[in-house]
Write an enzyme that holds these catalytic residues in place. Structure first.
Site, PDB file in Angstrom:
ATOM      1  N   TYR A 161      53.091  38.875  18.200  1.00 39.27           N
ATOM      2  CA  TYR A 161      52.835  37.570  18.798  1.00 39.27           C
ATOM      3  C   TYR A 161      52.802  36.560  17.813  1.00 39.27           C
ATOM      4  O   TYR A 161      53.192  35.214  17.919  1.00 39.27           O
ATOM      5  CB  TYR A 161      51.912  37.729  19.749  1.00 39.27           C
ATOM      6  CG  TYR A 161      51.716  36.485  20.970  1.00 39.27           C
ATOM      7  CD1 TYR A 161      52.689  36.390  21.862  1.00 39.27           C
ATOM      8  CD2 TYR A 161      51.127  35.235  20.844  1.00 39.27           C
ATOM      9  CE1 TYR A 161      52.762  35.426  22.952  1.00 39.27           C
ATOM     10  CE2 TYR A 161      50.927  34.275  21.538  1.00 39.27           C
ATOM     11  CZ  TYR A 161      51.705  34.350  22.608  1.00 39.27           C
ATOM     12  OH  TYR A 161      52.109  33.382  23.650  1.00 39.27           O
ATOM     13  N   GLU A 187      44.355  33.542  36.346  1.00 39.26           N
ATOM     14  CA  GLU A 187      44.964  32.969  37.734  1.00 39.26           C
ATOM     15  C   GLU A 187      44.432  33.823  38.868  1.00 39.26           C
ATOM     16  O   GLU A 187      44.423  35.086  38.682  1.00 39.26           O
ATOM     17  CB  GLU A 187      46.287  33.000  37.750  1.00 39.26           C
ATOM     18  CG  GLU A 187      46.825  32.124  38.805  1.00 39.26           C
ATOM     19  CD  GLU A 187      47.279  32.960  40.110  1.00 39.26           C
ATOM     20  OE1 GLU A 187      47.383  32.906  41.241  1.00 39.26           O
ATOM     21  OE2 GLU A 187      47.767  34.242  39.783  1.00 39.26           O
ATOM     22  N   LYS A 189      40.081  43.226  39.154  1.00 39.94           N
ATOM     23  CA  LYS A 189      39.213  44.214  39.752  1.00 39.94           C
ATOM     24  C   LYS A 189      39.222  44.462  41.338  1.00 39.94           C
ATOM     25  O   LYS A 189      39.634  43.503  41.941  1.00 39.94           O
ATOM     26  CB  LYS A 189      37.708  43.810  39.491  1.00 39.94           C
ATOM     27  CG  LYS A 189      37.375  43.882  38.028  1.00 39.94           C
ATOM     28  CD  LYS A 189      35.916  43.394  37.835  1.00 39.94           C
ATOM     29  CE  LYS A 189      34.948  44.501  38.227  1.00 39.94           C
ATOM     30  NZ  LYS A 189      34.358  45.550  37.110  1.00 39.94           N
ATOM     31  N   SER A 190      39.155  45.898  41.621  1.00 37.98           N
ATOM     32  CA  SER A 190      39.180  46.187  43.103  1.00 37.98           C
ATOM     33  C   SER A 190      38.219  45.327  43.984  1.00 37.98           C
ATOM     34  O   SER A 190      38.594  45.253  45.054  1.00 37.98           O
ATOM     35  CB  SER A 190      39.162  47.610  43.297  1.00 37.98           C
ATOM     36  OG  SER A 190      37.772  48.019  42.977  1.00 37.98           O
ATOM     37  N   THR A 191      36.927  45.005  43.488  1.00 36.02           N
ATOM     38  CA  THR A 191      36.091  44.470  44.188  1.00 36.02           C
ATOM     39  C   THR A 191      36.632  43.187  44.855  1.00 36.02           C
ATOM     40  O   THR A 191      36.559  42.615  45.835  1.00 36.02           O
ATOM     41  CB  THR A 191      34.578  43.988  43.520  1.00 36.02           C
ATOM     42  OG1 THR A 191      34.407  45.212  42.951  1.00 36.02           O
ATOM     43  CG2 THR A 191      33.619  43.360  44.267  1.00 36.02           C
ATOM     44  N   TYR A 192      37.352  42.242  43.833  1.00 36.48           N
ATOM     45  CA  TYR A 192      38.031  41.018  44.230  1.00 36.48           C
ATOM     46  C   TYR A 192      39.253  41.298  44.983  1.00 36.48           C
ATOM     47  O   TYR A 192      39.606  40.722  46.214  1.00 36.48           O
ATOM     48  CB  TYR A 192      38.406  40.040  43.140  1.00 36.48           C
ATOM     49  CG  TYR A 192      37.148  39.366  42.902  1.00 36.48           C
ATOM     50  CD1 TYR A 192      36.922  38.268  43.275  1.00 36.48           C
ATOM     51  CD2 TYR A 192      36.503  39.703  41.610  1.00 36.48           C
ATOM     52  CE1 TYR A 192      35.705  37.578  42.751  1.00 36.48           C
ATOM     53  CE2 TYR A 192      35.369  39.126  41.175  1.00 36.48           C
ATOM     54  CZ  TYR A 192      34.981  37.849  41.657  1.00 36.48           C
ATOM     55  OH  TYR A 192      33.893  36.987  41.609  1.00 36.48           O
ATOM     56  N   ALA A 193      39.851  42.301  44.769  1.00 35.77           N
ATOM     57  CA  ALA A 193      41.147  42.839  45.454  1.00 35.77           C
ATOM     58  C   ALA A 193      41.009  42.903  46.929  1.00 35.77           C
ATOM     59  O   ALA A 193      41.699  42.678  47.782  1.00 35.77           O
ATOM     60  CB  ALA A 193      42.241  43.757  44.790  1.00 35.77           C
ATOM     61  N   ARG A 194      39.978  43.648  47.283  1.00 31.97           N
ATOM     62  CA  ARG A 194      39.540  44.205  48.611  1.00 31.97           C
ATOM     63  C   ARG A 194      39.017  43.003  49.436  1.00 31.97           C
ATOM     64  O   ARG A 194      39.086  43.239  50.500  1.00 31.97           O
ATOM     65  CB  ARG A 194      38.457  45.043  48.513  1.00 31.97           C
ATOM     66  CG  ARG A 194      38.967  46.411  47.855  1.00 31.97           C
ATOM     67  CD  ARG A 194      37.662  47.352  47.569  1.00 31.97           C
ATOM     68  NE  ARG A 194      38.062  48.372  46.635  1.00 31.97           N
ATOM     69  CZ  ARG A 194      37.674  49.844  46.687  1.00 31.97           C
ATOM     70  NH1 ARG A 194      37.153  50.060  47.671  1.00 31.97           N
ATOM     71  NH2 ARG A 194      38.456  50.346  45.871  1.00 31.97           N
ATOM     72  N   THR A 212      43.584  32.922  29.783  1.00 32.09           N
ATOM     73  CA  THR A 212      43.892  32.074  31.189  1.00 32.09           C
ATOM     74  C   THR A 212      43.955  32.968  32.170  1.00 32.09           C
ATOM     75  O   THR A 212      44.916  33.710  32.261  1.00 32.09           O
ATOM     76  CB  THR A 212      44.631  30.854  30.883  1.00 32.09           C
ATOM     77  OG1 THR A 212      44.257  29.975  29.886  1.00 32.09           O
ATOM     78  CG2 THR A 212      44.826  30.541  32.244  1.00 32.09           C
TER      79      THR A 212
END
Length: 188
Positions: free
Chosen positions: A170, A137, A111-116, A135
């Site tokens: 898979y 990271e 999400k961009s909120t975290y990336a910013r 999982t």
């Protein structure tokens, strides 16, 4: 392949158990408190991480090796907020359990909120007929400690549906991360 919209996501989640637990709308507030949004979006689903974390530590001064990963390089932590050390990372798992249909490929993006804030979520596919908790990271690319909030939105999954089912899924390949529950470390 086409990207699938919110009506398709709701139908697949409710009729086929594709996402459990499932939130049919975008949640931005819980008990009067603003949260990083989660739930169904226009063309995807914003996932949450659980309270279960593995925080990377270099106390052993070892080399990180995906073929011979040492679980002692992590500190297990449970809580509503995980503090990731500067220039380090943590693993978590999604609250949601996924069952991906045979004719669908899902891509998980941060999400961009975290990336910013300099917190990057690894991009990963969920292949046709993969099942389990994802999982995640989280890389803290900053020189400062960083917070990740459990039970709030951390990434978005986008669903791509094919006109045909894949020849080998898979599940057919006996994928090593099939049915994973909890935070899963690298496997060979």
């Amino acid at each position: 392949m086409t990207i699938k919209a919110d009506k398709w996501i709701r139908r697949m989640a409710l009729e086929h158990g594709m996402i459990e637990p499932f939130e049919g709308q975008q949640i931005k507030e819980v008990a009067g408190r603003r949260v990083v949004s989660y739930g169904t979006s226009s063309y995807g689903y914003d996932i949450r991480c659980s309270t279960e974390f593995k925080i990377f530590t270099n106390i052993n001064s070892t080399i990180v090796d995906p073929k011979n990963f040492d679980a002692k390089n992590f500190v297990d932590y449970r809580g509503d907020v995980c503090i990731i050390p500067p220039n380090s990372f943590a693993l978590a798992r999604t609250v949601e359990y996924f069952r991906i249909p045979r004719n669908v490929l899902t891509i998980c993006l941060g999400k961009s909120t975290y990336a910013r804030c300099g917190i990057i979520v690894n991009v990963t596919p969920l292949e046709p007929e993969w099942e389990g908790h994802v999982t995640l990271e989280f890389s803290n690319t900053t020189p400062l400690p960083a917070r990740v909030y459990a039970n709030e939105g951390v990434a978005q999954v986008i669903f791509l549906e094919s006109d045909e089912v894949c020849e080998t899924s898979y599940r057919d390949r006996g994928g090593k991360y099939q049915g994973q529950k909890g935070v899963t470390l690298p496997r060979i």
